[in-house]
Design an enzyme around this catalytic site. Structure first.
Site, PDB file in Angstrom:
ATOM      1  N   HIS A 280       0.836  -1.198   0.000  1.00  0.00           N
ATOM      2  CA  HIS A 280       0.000   0.000   0.000  1.00  0.00           C
ATOM      3  C   HIS A 280       0.879   1.259   0.000  1.00  0.00           C
ATOM      4  O   HIS A 280       0.595   2.220  -0.730  1.00  0.00           O
ATOM      5  CB  HIS A 280      -0.930  -0.005   1.210  1.00  0.00           C
ATOM      6  CG  HIS A 280      -1.793   1.201   1.325  1.00  0.00           C
ATOM      7  ND1 HIS A 280      -2.724   1.562   0.371  1.00  0.00           N
ATOM      8  CD2 HIS A 280      -1.859   2.154   2.287  1.00  0.00           C
ATOM      9  CE1 HIS A 280      -3.331   2.681   0.747  1.00  0.00           C
ATOM     10  NE2 HIS A 280      -2.818   3.061   1.903  1.00  0.00           N
TER      11      HIS A 280
ATOM     12  N   ASP B  10       2.251   1.735  -3.404  1.00  0.00           N
ATOM     13  CA  ASP B  10       1.181   2.182  -4.292  1.00  0.00           C
ATOM     14  C   ASP B  10       0.895   3.670  -4.082  1.00  0.00           C
ATOM     15  O   ASP B  10       0.684   4.406  -5.049  1.00  0.00           O
ATOM     16  CB  ASP B  10      -0.075   1.353  -4.041  1.00  0.00           C
ATOM     17  CG  ASP B  10      -1.209   1.748  -4.962  1.00  0.00           C
ATOM     18  OD1 ASP B  10      -1.023   1.708  -6.196  1.00  0.00           O
ATOM     19  OD2 ASP B  10      -2.293   2.098  -4.446  1.00  0.00           O
TER      20      ASP B  10
END
Length: 105
Positions: free
Chosen positions: A77, A80
């Site tokens: 995450h 990202d």
């Protein structure tokens, strides 16, 4: 995942998120013709994104030195968030330039 790695991930997410928000705010300010304020937001965004990059670079240096980085959903995450912030950064600069040209005419 160690507590240290969790903290690193949260720092990456927080700095990337702050940068992304400031890039979007800069676009909104430019859209209104407030180019000085938009520029200030770009500077603010870049400062936060540089912090994220410094943290990320430290991880890369550690891995290059033989210390493996533990993979997790949280780390994915964080990665990202950095990638999406980079896209928003590029678009913000392009859109602000377009708005600037529009108001210059």
């Amino acid at each position: 995942m160690t507590e240290e790695m969790e903290l690193i991930c949260f720092q990456l997410i927080a700095n990337s998120g702050a940068a992304k928000s400031s890039f979007v705010e800069a676009i909104q300010l430019a859209k209104k013709g407030s180019f000085e304020d938009a520029n200030a937001k770009l500077v603010e965004a870049e400062e936060a994104f540089v912090e994220a990059h410094k943290i990320h670079a430290e991880l890369i240096q550690k891995e290059a030195g033989g210390e493996k980085t533990e993979f997790s959903l949280l780390f994915m995450h964080a990665e990202d968030q950095m990638a999406s912030t980079e896209i928003v950064q590029l678009l913000a600069k392009e859109l602000i330039e377009l708005y600037c040209d529009k108001y210059a005419q």
